[in-house]
Design a protein around this motif. Structure first.
Motif, mmCIF file in Angstrom:
data_model
loop_
_atom_site.group_PDB
_atom_site.id
_atom_site.type_symbol
_atom_site.label_atom_id
_atom_site.label_comp_id
_atom_site.label_asym_id
_atom_site.label_seq_id
_atom_site.Cartn_x
_atom_site.Cartn_y
_atom_site.Cartn_z
ATOM 1 N N TYR A 168 0.714 -1.474 -0.178
ATOM 2 C CA TYR A 168 0.381 -0.224 -0.047
ATOM 3 C C TYR A 168 1.017 1.168 -0.080
ATOM 4 O O TYR A 168 0.431 2.547 0.536
ATOM 5 N N THR A 169 2.023 1.243 -0.020
ATOM 6 C CA THR A 169 2.971 2.304 -0.253
ATOM 7 C C THR A 169 2.250 3.271 -1.774
ATOM 8 O O THR A 169 2.116 2.630 -2.623
ATOM 9 N N LEU A 170 2.727 4.117 -1.634
ATOM 10 C CA LEU A 170 2.530 5.171 -2.656
ATOM 11 C C LEU A 170 2.637 4.534 -3.621
ATOM 12 O O LEU A 170 4.179 4.270 -4.249
ATOM 13 N N GLY A 171 1.818 4.818 -4.759
ATOM 14 C CA GLY A 171 2.267 4.479 -6.319
ATOM 15 C C GLY A 171 1.700 2.930 -6.403
ATOM 16 O O GLY A 171 1.939 2.258 -7.495
ATOM 17 N N GLY A 172 1.683 1.694 -5.107
ATOM 18 C CA GLY A 172 1.835 0.394 -5.650
ATOM 19 C C GLY A 172 0.325 -0.183 -6.445
ATOM 20 O O GLY A 172 -0.005 0.552 -6.564
ATOM 21 N N ARG A 173 0.352 -0.998 -6.964
ATOM 22 C CA ARG A 173 -0.580 -1.813 -8.250
ATOM 23 C C ARG A 173 -0.969 -2.968 -7.544
ATOM 24 O O ARG A 173 -1.282 -3.626 -8.174
#
Length: 649
Positions: free
Chosen positions: A369-374
């Motif tokens: 869930y860190t920024l930019g995760g997909r």
């Protein structure tokens, strides 16, 4: 030689690019002669008819194209956009607005599928057709954020606000745009406005709490934290509380599990059922999925792991959706893989198809869930076994993730119930280090505004990890020793001002707080040796920052936190052979700090231990870590295969 339909379209496109529209039209007519309802050919001819003013014929052809595409469940956004242009050209405003609305809906679906670039193209076309529609610009701003185009997002969101866009979402996204550009003061103002407009908007309230952390705006913080925590007790509340923010809050493991599950259920695709896991044969094909295969803290830490993989037993493939990096670290990571897949511009479903076609046995998500995760890529279960490792220090609460890798310190035995995934523990510190990272020559203290005879207590973590209770403990140590200074990573001017005010309130001269500007990695490592002691934070502790300090020989004092994110420092110190620098309570942390400040010779002994053992210290034994990591991957896969077989008996 007869052309395929795909080749025919490619040839027609070349004709059109060269201005040979008639030649292109002949190819489209030939396609329709063979496939009378081919939606692509119908669309292309209709566009030509529209450009020549044949509006009625263009509309009829587009309606045929639309019906054909819908029967085949094909994407229709280009057809809707062409219909919108046709209706506008014919003066049919209401019909044009309906068509634009359909294209807008398609853009939202593209956004949800991870195809941010494609969604941007559709929305930009929509905006050209309806420039005064604020809702289109709101969505475009959100998609531009997904595409890491924060400045463009800000422009569109500000235009939407000027056009009368309503609701808290626009201000929340505008705050994110400011934050991504490093303007924390504008960000907090936007988040405050979002919450004022809609007090129940959970993402805005969470972003406001985080903005207060970043700026060290601690007055009134408790009230905002409690408002956010209270949403967990209300089933009807907005579930969109970003889990990465929950890690920094005074949350329990049970609350973090609730946040992760609520977010996954609300924001991620429904996971596909588990796939059968066949028994292992030959090399285990491992895929690593991340946006951080570059000069990034975790990218730097993992480079050696990829290099040390045993190629006789493993085949490793990278699926990289982060920025392209030609820096030395990025290049080093790239060449360490057997296969490299750049999927930055590829939609989630297509990335999943690539993983499945590559025959990946075990997929390691390296972003969470860190920024930019997909994480949406994992929803269709492109690999039989899917694991999360290292980037997100907590549970994801997402059914598509089967296993989570930790160690016995960060997830003690008995706490498995707080994790949605099956917990797997490495026999050493779970946080990999790169033993080849290099050690630049230390820079002199004078270069950083530090006196040669000062006792330098350092916390070079990001400011969002600082909290008033622990900061008060640090200030107490400064009061106890007049030659001690507190060395902090510089944030915004407002953040620095807030901390200086805090120091003055506690009877410490503000000048004893020294702020270190952000530097490139090598320069940062070179200056770290100026510190005498690194101070860990709670509730979210040092991870890579702690590794950096220990690597250069600076001991670190940590407190054993109540969650995974707050126990990594303890895991690092246990591995480094310095367990007596782990405190089990805030009171013990404070007492231990006072002891170390009073007798700094002990710090020199710790430094000597770290410097003497660097080449053989278990914390930096990348080759040994890799063997343990590989054994765990094989165990994870074989256990999953055994369960799969048993489930069919």
């Amino acid at each position: 030689m007869q052309l395929t339909v795909q080749d025919a379209f490619a040839l027609a496109a070349r004709h059109e690019a060269a201005g040979r529209s008639m030649e292109a039209r002949r190819i489209y007519d030939e396609i329709l002669a063979a496939l009378p309802e081919h939606p692509g050919a119908l669309l292309k001819i209709a566009v030509q008819e529209l450009s020549s003013g044949e509006y009625e014929r263009a509309r009829e052809r587009l309606e045929r194209a639309l019906a054909s595409a819908q029967r085949q469940t094909l994407p229709t956004h280009e057809i809707w956009l062409a219909l919108a242009r046709t209706h506008l050209a014919a003066g049919e405003g209401a019909a044009a607005a309906k068509a634009i609305g359909e294209a807008h809906a398609w853009a939202k679906r593209l956004k949800a599928s991870g195809a941010a670039s494609a969604a941007c193209v559709v929305l930009q076309d929509c905006v050209k057709l309806a420039p005064a529609d604020p809702d289109l610009r709101v969505t475009l701003g959100a998609v531009l954020l997904d595409a890491n185009r924060a400045a463009d997002a800000q422009r569109e969101l500000e235009r939407a606000a000027a056009l009368g866009a309503q609701g808290g979402e626009i201000w929340d996204n505008l705050g994110l745009a400011h934050r991504l550009q490093g303007d924390d003061e504008q960000a907090i103002r936007a988040f405050e406005r979002a919450v004022a407009v809609n007090p129940s908007l959970a993402p805005a309230l969470a972003n406001l709490v985080n903005a207060r952390y970043v700026l060290c705006e601690w007055d009134g913080l408790d009230a905002d934290e409690q408002r956010l925590l209270a949403t967990l007790d209300d089933p009807a509340s907005d579930p969109r509380w970003p889990p990465w923010i929950a890690l920094s809050m005074p949350t329990s493991p049970a609350q973090q599990l609730a946040v992760g599950r609520r977010w996954a259920n609300a924001m991620l695709p429904e996971p596909a059922p588990r796939r059968p896991v066949p028994p292992r044969s030959g090399k285990l094909r491992v895929g690593y999925l991340s946006g951080n295969f570059r000069d990034h803290p975790t990218g730097r830490q993992m480079a050696g792991l990829f290099e040390h993989h045993d190629r006789t037993r493993f085949e490793i493939t990278a699926y990289s959706y982060g920025p392209d990096s030609r820096a030395p670290v990025g290049e080093r990571v790239r060449v360490a893989f057997d296969r490299w897949r750049d999927v930055r511009e590829v939609a989630d479903a297509e990335v999943a198809r690539m993983i499945r076609e590559d025959g990946i046995d075990l997929l390691v998500d390296r972003h969470g869930y860190t920024l930019g995760g997909r994480l949406g890529i994992l929803a269709s279960r492109p690999a039989p076994v899917q694991v999360h490792y290292m980037s997100f220090p907590g549970t994801l609460g997402f059914e598509a993730i089967d296993e989570l890798v930790a160690d016995a310190e960060v997830i003690p035995p008995g706490e498995e119930r707080f994790f949605h995934e099956r917990v797997r523990r490495l026999p050493r510190c779970y946080y990999v280090n790169d033993g080849r990272r290099g050690l630049p020559a230390p820079t002199p203290r004078a270069a950083h505004g530090l006196a040669d005879d000062a006792l330098v207590l350092a916390c070079l973590n990001q400011s969002h990890k600082l909290r008033r209770p622990l900061f008060a403990v640090w200030l107490s140590a400064l009061r106890a020793r007049s030659d001690a200074v507190l060395w902090l990573l510089a944030g915004s001017a407002r953040m620095q001002r807030n901390l200086r005010i805090e120091a003055e309130r506690a009877g410490v001269a503000p000048g004893r707080l020294v702020f270190a500007p952000p530097l490139g990695q090598d320069a940062h490592i070179a200056r770290l040796a100026c510190a005498d002691l690194a101070l860990d934070t709670l509730p979210y502790g040092s991870h890579t920052t702690g590794c950096d300090a220990l690597w250069v020989g600076v001991p670190m004092l940590t407190g054993r936190g109540g969650t995974f994110a707050g126990r990594v420092g303890a895991s690092l110190l246990n591995a480094a052979g310095l367990p007596d620098l782990i405190a089990d309570s805030p009171e013990e942390y404070g007492a231990r700090l006072q002891e170390l400040v009073a007798k700094p010779a002990r710090l020199a002994e710790y430094r000597d231990h770290l410097e003497r053992t660097r080449e053989r210290n278990p914390l930096f034994d990348t080759a040994g870590f890799t063997r343990d990591w590989e054994a765990l991957l094989l165990e994870i896969y074989d256990d999953a295969a055994a369960r799969s077989i048993n489930s069919t008996l």
